[in-house]
Design a protein around this motif. Structure first.
Motif, PDB file in Angstrom:
ATOM      1  N   SER A   1       0.829  -1.202   0.000  1.00  0.00           N
ATOM      2  CA  SER A   1       0.000   0.000   0.000  1.00  0.00           C
ATOM      3  C   SER A   1       0.863   1.252   0.000  1.00  0.00           C
ATOM      4  CB  SER A   1      -0.900  -0.001   1.235  1.00  0.00           C
ATOM      5  OG  SER A   1      -0.118   0.222   2.412  1.00  0.00           O
ATOM      6  N   LYS A   2       0.220   2.398   0.035  1.00  0.00           N
ATOM      7  CA  LYS A   2       0.920   3.667   0.246  1.00  0.00           C
ATOM      8  C   LYS A   2       1.700   3.588   1.546  1.00  0.00           C
ATOM      9  CE  LYS A   2      -0.238   8.510   1.245  1.00  0.00           C
ATOM     10  NZ  LYS A   2      -1.388   9.442   1.371  1.00  0.00           N
TER      11      LYS A   2
ATOM     12  N   SER B   1      -2.372   0.420   4.521  1.00  0.00           N
ATOM     13  CA  SER B   1      -3.120  -0.831   4.563  1.00  0.00           C
ATOM     14  C   SER B   1      -2.135  -1.989   4.604  1.00  0.00           C
ATOM     15  CB  SER B   1      -4.034  -0.957   3.337  1.00  0.00           C
ATOM     16  OG  SER B   1      -4.749  -2.179   3.368  1.00  0.00           O
TER      17      SER B   1
ATOM     18  N   GLU C   1      -2.203   8.335  -6.779  1.00  0.00           N
ATOM     19  CA  GLU C   1      -2.833   7.513  -5.750  1.00  0.00           C
ATOM     20  C   GLU C   1      -4.348   7.507  -5.906  1.00  0.00           C
ATOM     21  OE1 GLU C   1      -3.607   7.698  -0.922  1.00  0.00           O
ATOM     22  OE2 GLU C   1      -2.096   8.998  -1.829  1.00  0.00           O
TER      23      GLU C   1
ATOM     24  N   LYS D   1      -6.758   4.228  -6.913  1.00  0.00           N
ATOM     25  CA  LYS D   1      -7.818   3.777  -6.005  1.00  0.00           C
ATOM     26  C   LYS D   1      -9.183   3.814  -6.669  1.00  0.00           C
ATOM     27  CE  LYS D   1      -5.441   4.836  -1.669  1.00  0.00           C
ATOM     28  NZ  LYS D   1      -5.381   5.702  -0.467  1.00  0.00           N
TER      29      LYS D   1
ATOM     30  N   ALA E   1      -6.300   0.099  -2.409  1.00  0.00           N
ATOM     31  CA  ALA E   1      -5.546   0.694  -1.304  1.00  0.00           C
ATOM     32  C   ALA E   1      -4.501  -0.300  -0.816  1.00  0.00           C
ATOM     33  CB  ALA E   1      -6.489   1.086  -0.173  1.00  0.00           C
ATOM     34  N   ARG E   2      -4.867  -1.569  -0.759  1.00  0.00           N
ATOM     35  CA  ARG E   2      -3.958  -2.628  -0.318  1.00  0.00           C
ATOM     36  C   ARG E   2      -2.877  -2.908  -1.354  1.00  0.00           C
ATOM     37  NH1 ARG E   2      -6.611  -8.033   2.200  1.00  0.00           N
ATOM     38  NH2 ARG E   2      -7.481  -6.366   3.463  1.00  0.00           N
ATOM     39  N   TYR E   3      -3.212  -2.782  -2.649  1.00  0.00           N
ATOM     40  CA  TYR E   3      -2.287  -3.146  -3.726  1.00  0.00           C
ATOM     41  C   TYR E   3      -1.911  -1.934  -4.580  1.00  0.00           C
ATOM     42  CZ  TYR E   3      -3.421  -7.934  -2.496  1.00  0.00           C
ATOM     43  OH  TYR E   3      -3.565  -9.121  -1.813  1.00  0.00           O
ATOM     44  N   LEU E   4      -1.720  -0.799  -3.936  1.00  0.00           N
ATOM     45  CA  LEU E   4      -1.515   0.454  -4.654  1.00  0.00           C
ATOM     46  C   LEU E   4      -0.261   0.441  -5.521  1.00  0.00           C
ATOM     47  CD1 LEU E   4      -2.571   3.491  -4.782  1.00  0.00           C
ATOM     48  CD2 LEU E   4      -0.691   3.978  -3.211  1.00  0.00           C
TER      49      LEU E   4
END
Length: 944
Positions: free
Chosen positions: A187-188, A204, A409, A413, A424-427
């Motif tokens: 994530s970020k 995340s 970002e 998303k 969000a988890r795999y950004l």
């Protein structure tokens, strides 16, 4: 992982052994220590439950059953495993990590080292994480990728880890204390080093904290451990270490072939020609400028402009001896067969890609999506002879503002959910999964298949195992950007990725006159000298013509610099290709920040413009003008000199929807004509506009001259702009491009009032428009203050060995600063004493004259060794042992070179080669040379 049923009070401490290490619980926090091999330890922590059961996308190693010794004391637990010792604070669960010899590597902060908060994001449970470490004052930190800064050491710095067009995120950090830290979170993230410690934060983290400590005896040992966790980097084709020629873009098959034929006619070295976007057709001119239909990136060729790609690649591969790389994108046009097959499985995301209202991103997180994408790539490109893929926009880019982390970002998303979960988890990991698909597809052909080579605009930890290298994106040509590229490229390497590249000369060139501007030509020549000492050497960009042979007539001095640098690159192929094997076999990186080889020399830790290229060369690219002074930017025209038609201060500003003033949107009075949209006074979007893409604007009024004399008047803009004075067009730069200044010299008298009009359109990317001038007094001041350019450059040489100036042979003591003048065809390049450097002949491509003599240069002053590596350069047969190595060993005391017996063989091996051995001498001394014929048997050459 569920919490273990440990018998302990909620605030107590309990632990138990597991097969691969140990698990404990303290204060509601469950932490695990799992050994993955000597010096490799995984640490996880969660609040009783991990919200992810999927295997790692990054780590391919598996934890090992190991013998672990546990000492249980009153306040601490001491866990000793292979290559690492860990102490656990029983009050907080904080960990401290020690090498096998007892040296402290690093430690978690004693109080609240791991802070986790359960949250729901997009309907899925996860954790927000803050993990803090306490660093020692004497260490420096490197890696993490590329963030367009002129520094490398992250001590005291803050880093936002979000992929962008010109930013590369790789979540691996290395310390001069010989430890590395790999985060397995996608994530970020942010990193910050301050008074309270060095903290990684993740938006995340479904498994909670999840990181790996990598310990090594030296910095290369840390890199080896990283590759053991994440996978080896396979060998690239030998040709990949020659020159890639690229531009945005070759518009026809004929143009591409003509360029390659000209390279060959000029005897200028070349190994790859690159076809950038839009070879698939679908481009047209619409009312808003360039438009594309639904054919975008469909892995097909436009039959009008590229009528016979099979014949094209046949000629390239045949008499021209050149390979072809072609651009592909994750955005797929709606009208393509590829899109239709993906849509049948629901494998494209809904948001439209900025380049076309009829293209959408495919789901590379889906194995089925990757399979379909590769099937069409193979049919449309690889099967017609394309040798390598260029995967553009893999951040993944959706909207047009791909340089801004916040907008990237938000765009990612908005894609929603992929086959593995929410974005969000795999950004940050789209590049990793999409390069996986094309690599696995090509490797399925077996060991005799052509080697995979993929260029990608983004990267992530582990991507090296998919034969993918990142480049630094759409840079803008300037000395400052060149300086940033050096630091960024070095930090990509120190993040564990062995290969990296950049657009030599800068992608956007916003110099007036383009290639006819001598200031840019000087920058280009210096940038090219940096490019030849990159792992992969590419020339690419837009805005100007930059094929090197064009400068033969335009600027012979620049042409000579470009040619001599390229020829040096080709002469170093035996050295570079052998380093590539070390990258595959040992986890080596060839482009090395000075801390890699000199971690205990504090004076070198913040040297960000000098680096080692392999074990022998110290490189310092020149990053300032020496021959063509650059003027400071012109000043913004003050509002006191501007009036609207009805006499107000400023100009009338009208906004329009569309890039050609199609639909009026709003009207206002603009006092200062200096915009970086969105401008705070106007809000996020000017009134009446639906977005900040594809709009136009017009300013009208008058300009009053404050003094008599010659002015330079114009505008700085990103994309198209025009300026009229008294209805005369003085600036006409109506084209898509990066921010640049266009102006004209005009003579005015004091008090003269002139009618003024400015037109502007914005397409994609940046949004800049500024009315600027240099008044007569400002122009006179510039002449008086013209800087005195200095051709001298100083290079700080690492202590501990002597260094030879590559060009002059002058020998310098380590720890000193070497200072001298440099012509345009030379730059600071030094060779460490004790180096053994194999060099080949000047060739026009990497396959030419395979049996030509090699030169072996020995730089005396210390013992040295180098291992030559050879294979067929094309296939994966080296993986089953079809390769050859030859060790070269220099004994300095006895002044003897040992050429050991060749180890291994492969079809096509040159079994008898002439070697011209040169014992290099300092300037003023006599060089010695020997010529031998090496047939694979041991040889000893004595120079005493």
């Amino acid at each position: 992982m569920k919490a273990l049923p440990l018998a302990a009070a909620p605030e107590g401490f309990a632990w138990l052994r597991v097969a691969e290490g140990l698990q404990f619980r303290v204060g509601g926090l469950t932490k695990s220590l799992l050994f993955y091999g000597p010096g490799l330890l995984r640490v996880t922590a969660h609040l009783g439950e991990a919200y992810s059961t999927q295997p790692s996308l990054v780590v391919v190693a598996r934890p090992r059953q190991v013998a672990v010794d546990v000492r249980d004391d009153a306040d601490a637990l001491t866990v000793t495993g292979p290559g690492l010792r860990v102490t656990v604070d029983k009050r907080s669960g904080a960990l401290a990590f020690f090498a096998a010899d007892g040296r402290l590597l690093t430690r978690e902060r004693v109080q609240s080292p791991t802070e986790l908060q359960r949250v729901d994001i997009s309907g899925s449970p996860t954790y927000q994480l803050a993990q803090t470490f306490t660093l020692t004052p004497d260490e420096s930190l490197y890696g993490l990728g590329q963030y367009n800064e002129p520094y490398m050491d992250y001590r005291g710095r803050d880093v936002l880890m979000v992929q962008t067009n010109i930013g590369i995120v790789v979540p691996f950090m290395v310390s001069t204390r010989r430890w590395g830290l790999l985060w397995d979170i996608y994530s970020k993230m942010t990193f910050s080093d301050g008074p309270d410690g060095a903290t990684f934060r993740a938006e995340s983290a479904p498994a909670g904290a999840d990181y790996y400590i990598v310990a090594g005896d030296d910095m290369d040992g840390v890199m080896t451990g990283y590759r053991q966790l994440t996978g080896a980097a396979p060998m690239f084709p030998r040709a990949a270490f020659g020159l890639f020629m690229s531009k945005e873009r070759y518009r026809t098959q004929q143009q591409l072939l003509d360029v390659v034929r000209r390279f060959r006619a000029e005897h200028y070295p070349l190994d790859y020609i690159v076809q950038d976007w839009q070879y698939w057709g679908g481009e047209k001119e619409g009312p808003n400028g360039r438009e594309w239909d639904g054919q975008w990136s469909g892995m097909v060729w436009d039959t009008e402009r590229f009528p016979n790609p099979v014949a094209m690649t046949r000629e390239l591969h045949g008499k021209l001896h050149v390979k072809l790389m072609a651009s592909i994108w994750p955005s797929i046009g709606n009208d393509t067969a590829l899109a239709k097959e993906l849509d049948a499985k629901g494998l494209r995301f809904e948001p439209l890609h900025w380049i076309s209202k009829r293209a959408r991103i495919y789901d590379a997180f889906s194995a089925e999506g990757r399979r379909i994408y590769f099937k069409h790539t193979k049919k449309g490109l690889l099967d017609v002879g394309v040798d390598a893929l260029w995967m553009d926009g893999t951040e993944v880019e959706v909207g047009g503002a791909a340089h801004d982390p916040g907008e990237v970002e938000a765009d990612i998303k908005r894609l929603g959910r992929n086959a593995m979960g929410d974005f969000a988890r795999y950004l940050n990991v789209y590049s990793l999964v999409t390069t996986r698909g094309v690599y696995e597809g090509q490797r399925a052909a077996g060991p005799g298949a052509k080697r995979v080579l993929t260029l990608t605009r983004s990267a992530w930890a582990g991507q090296q195992r998919y034969a993918a290298l990142p480049w630094s994106g759409d840079t803008t040509a300037s000395w400052n950007v060149l300086r940033q590229q050096i630091a960024g490229g070095l930090n990509v390497g120190m993040a564990g990725l062995p290969y990296w590249s950049q657009d030599t000369g800068g992608f956007f060139v916003n110099y007036a006159g383009g290639e006819r501007n001598p200031a840019w030509r000087e920058l280009y020549a210096r940038w090219n000298q940096f490019g030849i000492f990159n792992p992969v050497y590419r020339i690419h960009g837009t805005s100007v013509e930059r094929e090197p042979y064009l400068f033969k007539a335009l600027d012979p001095t620049v042409h000579g610099s470009l040619l001599s640098a390229t020829q040096l690159r080709y002469r170093l192929l035996p050295y570079i290709y052998s380093l590539a094997w070390r990258s595959t076999q040992e986890g080596y990186i060839m482009m090395r920040g000075l801390a890699m080889d000199f971690p205990d020399q504090p004076a070198l830790r913040k040297v960000d413009d000098t680096y080692m290229f392999g074990p022998a060369f110290l490189v310092q690219p020149i990053t300032r003008a020496m021959f063509n002074a650059e003027l400071p930017p012109p000043a913004t025209v003050p509002p006191t000199q501007l009036r609207t038609p009805d006499g107000q201060a400023g100009l009338v500003l009208e906004y329009f929807e569309g890039m050609n003033f199609e639909k009026p949107a709003s009207r206002t009075v603009d006092t200062v004509i200096d915009h970086r949209w969105p401008d705070p006074p106007l809000g996020s979007i000017p009134p009446g506009l639906s977005s900040l893409y594809r709009f136009s604007a017009r300013w009208t009024g008058t300009l009053t001259a404050p003094e008599s004399g010659e002015y330079e008047i114009g505008a700085e803009g990103d994309d198209g702009f025009r300026v009229w004075l008294d209805d005369q067009l003085i600036v006409d730069d109506w084209a898509v491009g990066g921010a640049r200044f266009g102006g004209r010299r005009v003579t005015l008298r004091e008090g003269q009032v002139l009618k003024l009009r400015i037109d502007f359109f914005q397409d994609g990317g940046g949004r800049v428009l500024r009315l600027a001038w240099r008044t007569p007094s400002q122009l006179r001041a510039l002449v008086e203050a013209q800087p005195k350019l200095d051709q001298r450059q100083a290079t700080l040489l690492p202590a501990g060995s002597d260094w030879f100036d590559f060009w002059t042979g002058q020998r310098h003591a380590g720890g000193d600063s070497a200072v001298r003048d440099y012509a345009l065809d030379q730059f600071p390049l030094f060779v460490r004493a004790g180096s053994v450097v194999p060099m080949g002949p000047v060739v026009e491509h990497t396959g030419q004259s395979p049996d030509a003599p090699w030169e072996i240069r020995v730089y005396p002053g210390a013992d040295g060794r180098f291992t030559l590596y050879e294979d067929d350069g094309e296939t994966y047969r080296y993986e089953r042992g079809e390769r050859a190595t030859t060790a070269l060993r220099w004994d300095d005391a006895r002044r003897t070179l040992h050429i050991d017996a060749r180890q291994g063989r492969y079809p096509g091996l040159v079994t008898r080669r002439e070697l011209r051995v040169r014992l290099m001498a300092a300037s003023g001394q006599t060089e010695q040379a020997r010529t031998v014929h090496y047939e694979g048997h041991p040889l000893i050459l004595n120079f005493s």
